[in-house]
Design a protein around this motif. Structure first.
Motif: not given
Length: 227
Positions: A180-192
């Protein structure tokens, strides 16, 4: 974010809920959702919310029959509408903790966006907290599409940070079927966030970007559970 030269917003509804204040505003032809004074989303674009669902489906094996998807956050409805437009999804579960948001779709102005998707027989709306649901349910899904914050480092409420913690990511992994796949939206990239996903046992960790009119691009973080 809304443009500075956009029409002045008009408040359509304002409610105090268990997690703070939520507001629905109309700005010209668009609607906006504000939580605790923080701009969450509007109806001006929606490309990244649609990508959240499309990228998750594309990451699944093409021969997986009728995969199920859990969408975390109803928002303005773009992710739900995208999922309902895809006949390949077998079950569409939306978790939304704010009763006001559900009401705005079922009986309010956002129904013009999500009306058909809400009545799709595959759709189920759960009015509960996403983090609590992930930890308490025994159900598994083929995809988790999560959009409850402005990103792992920019949460709407302090408690939401638990979702991106090692325990929260472990709960996400436990709720996924193998492969299965986890997809997480973000308003900006997160290097961590990429390393955090790998440390939680995910693999094939990638990000997809959507350019926006101003500022850094929106991002969808993707990660797979072992098959």
């Amino acid at each position: 974010m809304p443009a500075t030269d956009a029409p002045r917003p008009v408040v359509l509804d304002r409610r105090e809920g268990p997690f703070g204040e939520v507001v629905l505003r109309e700005r010209g032809d668009d609607f906006e959702i504000i939580a605790n004074g923080c701009f969450l989303m509007d109806t001006s674009d929606g490309r990244s919310e649609r990508l959240l669902v499309d990228a998750a489906l594309a990451a699944l094996p093409a021969d997986r029959p009728a995969p199920s998807v859990l969408i975390g956050g109803l928002g303005v409805g773009f992710s739900l509408v995208r999922a309902a437009a895809e006949p390949r999804w077998g079950r569409i579960v939306v978790v939304e903790r704010e009763q006001a948001v559900v009401d705005w779709h079922r009986d309010g102005p956002l129904g013009r966006i999500s009306g058909a998707a809400l009545t799709d027989p595959r759709t189920e709306i759960l009015r509960t907290d996403l983090i609590a649901h992930l930890r308490m349910t025994t159900e598994r899904y083929d995809a988790l599409c999560l959009d409850i914050d402005n990103g792992p480092g920019w949460t709407v409420t302090e408690g939401n940070g638990n979702l991106y913690s090692p325990a929260g990511l472990a709960a996400c992994r436990a709720r996924l079927n193998p492969g299965g796949v986890l997809a997480v939206w973000s308003a900006q990239p997160s290097a961590e966030f990429g390393p955090a996903l790998r440390n939680a046992g995910f693999h094939a960790v990638t990000t997809e970007e959507v350019a926006v009119a101003r500022g850094v691009p929106d991002v969808v973080h993707l990660a797979l559970r072992d098959g």
